[in-house]
Design a protein around this motif. Structure first.
Motif, PDB file in Angstrom:
ATOM      1  N   MET A   7      36.675  38.095  33.748  1.00  0.00           N
ATOM      2  CA  MET A   7      37.550  38.390  34.878  1.00  0.00           C
ATOM      3  C   MET A   7      37.839  37.084  35.625  1.00  0.00           C
ATOM      4  O   MET A   7      36.935  36.281  35.864  1.00  0.00           O
ATOM      5  CB  MET A   7      36.881  39.395  35.818  1.00  0.00           C
ATOM      6  N   THR A   9      35.967  32.151  35.154  1.00  0.00           N
ATOM      7  CA  THR A   9      35.875  33.613  35.076  1.00  0.00           C
ATOM      8  C   THR A   9      34.503  34.071  35.575  1.00  0.00           C
ATOM      9  O   THR A   9      33.505  33.379  35.415  1.00  0.00           O
ATOM     10  CB  THR A   9      36.078  34.115  33.630  1.00  0.00           C
ATOM     11  N   LEU A  35      40.210  44.652  30.059  1.00  0.00           N
ATOM     12  CA  LEU A  35      39.992  43.503  29.187  1.00  0.00           C
ATOM     13  C   LEU A  35      39.403  43.950  27.844  1.00  0.00           C
ATOM     14  O   LEU A  35      39.882  43.543  26.782  1.00  0.00           O
ATOM     15  CB  LEU A  35      39.059  42.511  29.872  1.00  0.00           C
ATOM     16  N   TYR A  85      42.217  39.363  34.239  1.00  0.00           N
ATOM     17  CA  TYR A  85      41.299  38.902  33.208  1.00  0.00           C
ATOM     18  C   TYR A  85      41.961  37.781  32.409  1.00  0.00           C
ATOM     19  O   TYR A  85      43.183  37.606  32.427  1.00  0.00           O
ATOM     20  CB  TYR A  85      40.846  40.040  32.285  1.00  0.00           C
TER      21      TYR A  85
END
Length: 339
Positions: free
Chosen positions: A283, A249, A221, A302
């Motif tokens: 993530m 996330t 990411l 991600y």
């Protein structure tokens, strides 16, 4: 059937009319979708093979003769002629204005092109979304306090349907309908019930990204976002990631780019820090993967998202977000030279 064809052919040959309306009635009678000739062709399909050989040729001749008759009558009556325009070529020519792309589209298209160069495709979805795709699948349970973060426009006071508050709903649809690996960005317009001011609006645009595959890490990411920042803001651009919170996330972060403190505008934009917040990222939460039918033990991923208006205002030094939605030609003409 052969007798029908001969009778129709005689009628076509004997028809003679100069009235455009009557010619059109004749055309519809014989050649219209529910006309006599299409009906004959439907009958023709049901005939045995040996009879088709005897009927096929005269049937085609009837159709051709009818079409030719219609064209001939239209030409003679003037019904088929188009209106001729007469121009005075001695008159001075008028200035044709040069169009331009809207600053939001300029920035959005550049962002899309940057991510397309590293393999991301573009996904789109509906602007009116159901609760599952807009909230629940993204780890927003009914009583979750994170729902208070989204000031939502509900459709007809129905809590199950709303104008989407983010393009993450498109990512949910993508994960439901595609198997990993998934590498996509979701540009689009979103809506939040916020007070309109010089810095915020109830309508704005986002570009969100998603990458799902085996063994995807936070390092992947960070490297993707560094690539984007250096492509968009300049090759020497520095970034930093600050811990943050998003329901979909875990871990989550905010990405800042170092804008600098060279002038008063920079101080105002960065609140005296030199760092400018650009997007949120993190993530993908395992619960979101499972909600979309993806095995979170096998796959990870991600996601990131940025507001297009904010970046456009920074790039073009636009002081009021409302200018982007007013369609004032004096404002839009400033972007004629922009690519």
């Amino acid at each position: 059937m052969e007798a029908k064809i001969k009778g129709y052919l005689q009628e076509v040959e004997s028809f003679n009319e100069s009235d455009g309306a009557k010619i059109e009635e004749f055309r519809i009678k014989f050649l219209g979708r529910k006309g006599l000739i299409p009906a004959l062709f439907d009958e023709f399909k049901a005939l045995p093979g040996d009879q088709k050989r005897n009927v096929g040729k005269p049937l085609n001749e009837l159709k051709q003769a009818t079409s030719a008759k219609v064209e001939e009558l239209k030409a003679n009556s003037g019904a088929g002629e188009s209106v001729k325009m007469h121009y005075d070529l001695s008159r001075p020519g008028g200035e044709i204005g040069l169009g331009s792309r809207h600053p939001v589209n300029l920035v959005k298209n550049e962002i899309i092109q940057i991510f397309e160069r590293i393999g991301f495709n573009v996904s789109e979805g509906p602007e009116v979304e159901d609760d599952w795709h807009n909230f629940t699948a993204l780890n927003f349970p009914e009583e979750h306090p994170a729902r208070d973060m989204q000031d939502t426009f509900f459709v007809a006071r129905n809590p199950d349907w709303a104008l989407r508050t983010h393009t993450s709903s498109v990512q949910v649809r993508t994960m439901e309908n595609q198997k990993p690996p998934i590498r996509t960005i979701s540009p689009g317009r979103v809506f939040r019930n916020e007070a309109i001011s010089s810095r915020s609006h109830c309508i704005f645009h986002q570009v969100e990204g998603l990458y799902i595959d085996k063994n995807v890490s936070f390092a992947d990411l960070k490297q993707t976002l560094l690539y984007f920042a250096q492509e968009f803001f300049g090759k020497d651009t520095k970034i930093r990631l600050r811990p943050s919170y998003f329901p979909f996330t875990e871990p989550s972060a905010e990405m800042d780019v170092y804008w600098g403190l060279e002038n008063e505008v920079d101080y105002r934009m960065t609140k005296g820090t030199g760092w400018l917040e650009v997007m949120g990222c993190g993530m993908v939460d395992p619960n979101v993967l499972e909600n979309c039918g993806i095995d979170s033990k096998e796959y990870s991923g991600y996601a990131f998202g940025m507001g297009v208006e904010r970046i456009a205002m920074q790039r073009f030094q636009i002081s009021d977000i409302r200018l982007l939605f007013e369609n004032d030609q004096r404002f839009l003409e400033q972007f004629k030279s922009a690519l």
